[in-house]
Write an enzyme that holds these catalytic residues in place. Structure first.
Site: not given
Ligand SMILES: N[C@](CCCC[B-](O)(O)O)(CCN1CCC(O)CC1)C(=O)O
Ligand SMILES: [Mn+2]
Ligand SMILES: [Mn+2]
Ligand SMILES: [Mn+2]
Length: 304
Positions: A96, A119, A121, A123, A136, A227, A229, A272
């Site tokens: 993403h 999504d 999330h 993002d 992402h 996304d 997901d 994704e």
């Molecule tokens: N907010 C997350 C997930 C992003 C997902 C991106 B997508 O494009 O797929 O929508 C998750 C961060 N998260 C924080 C708490 C931890 O325990 C696990 C990871 C991050 O990595 O910033």
């Molecule tokens: Mn995303």
């Molecule tokens: Mn996502």
């Molecule tokens: Mn994703």
């Protein structure tokens, strides 16, 4: 109306190999022919050529900054070129982070665009609030004007001028938002319809309210960043960050049909899809469901 398809075979916005195969598994599943069978004049422009950036050291905790930036600059240029030629664009990801290039490119030609971000999330982490360092999870922080002062310079992103206002963004499908993202959404009053609102109001009301909030006069070009997901993981298991309790197939179809009915869908990102993250049958299921939703964005009507 011509639909230009661009592949973005990229995975460096997150740590799980496989999203680079997204464009090809979607093509192999017949997404192009499915769209052509709707009578859409589809042109497949192939894939963005991803260049390897050597010694792409992390910046603070941001991984692969220069690689992500270079790939998205190319995507931005490609999307801008097609939109300028009056084509609708379907960008097949890829993780993403692709939204950085896709929305930036779209906005160079259509600065009046609105973004519907579908999504699980948000993002919208900045490089400083991100726990993972995976870009992402940060694309909107590179795009939102109101966040510019909070986003440090990231090597390679010199080209990426923020081009979107928080009032032109609306979320649908949220159910895994980080605390810092929650603060950003609340501080800037970003319109957000989580899965709780989808349950509370129903998808019809959510889509109506969402479109009315970002585009009350119903005239602005729409960019949907989808996304996979956002959909329930029983429907699209082949993705990197699945979260239970997602959009049903029918909710996803309805959303896509309503966006299509506006006649103003200008760019759609499909992000994704990761075929390496599950068994063969789960990969097939993911790709079939993703393709089925995509055709609804481009005029497939369940009522015929
Ligand atoms: N907010 C997350 C997930 C992003 C997902 C991106 B997508 O494009 O797929 O929508 C998750 C961060 N998260 C924080 C708490 C931890 O325990 C696990 C990871 C991050 O990595 O910033
Ligand atoms: Mn995303
Ligand atoms: Mn996502
Ligand atoms: Mn994703």
């Amino acid at each position: 109306e011509t639909l230009g398809v661009i592949g973005f075979p990229f995975s460096k916005g997150q740590p799980r190999n496989g999203t680079e195969h997204g464009p090809n598994v979607l093509r192999e599943a017949g997404i192009i022919t499915s769209l052509q069978s709707l009578g859409v004049n589809v042109i497949d422009h192939g894939d963005i050529e991803i260049e390897v950036v050597l010694r792409d050291e992390p910046m603070k905790n941001v991984r692969n900054p220069r690689t992500v930036a270079a790939a998205n600059k190319k995507l931005s240029d490609a999307v801008a070129k097609l939109v300028k030629m009056n084509q609708s664009v379907l960008a097949l990801g890829g993780d993403h982070c692709m939204a950085i290039g896709s929305i930036h490119g779209h906005a160079q030609v259509e600065p009046n665009l609105v973004v519907v971000w579908v999504d699980a999330h948000a993002d919208v982490n900045t490089p400083l609030t991100s726990v993972s360092g995976n870009i992402h999870g940060m694309p909107l922080s590179f795009l939102l004007k109101e966040l510019e002062e909070f986003v440090p310079k990231v090597p390679g992103f010199e080209w990426c001028k923020p081009c979107l206002s928080v009032r032109d963004l609306v979320y649908i499908g949220l159910r895994d938002v980080d605390p810092a993202e929650r603060l950003i959404i609340e501080k800037f009053g970003i319109h957000a319809y989580s899965m709780q609102e989808v349950d509370k109001y129903g998808i019809k009301e959510v889509v109506e309210r969402a479109l009315n909030q970002v585009d009350p006069s119903g005239v602005r070009p729409i960019h949907v960043s989808f996304d996979v997901d956002a959909m329930d993981p029983t429907l699209t298991p082949a993705t990197g960050t699945p979260v239970s309790g997602g959009l049903s197939l029918r909710e996803s179809f309805y959303l896509a049909e309503e966006i299509s009915n506006t006649g103003r869908l200008s760019v759609l990102d499909i992000a994704e899809v990761n075929p390496l993250l599950s068994t063969e049958d789960k990969r097939k299921l993911t790709v079939i469901n993703t393709t089925d939703v995509s055709t609804k964005f481009y005029g497939y009507r369940r009522q015929g």
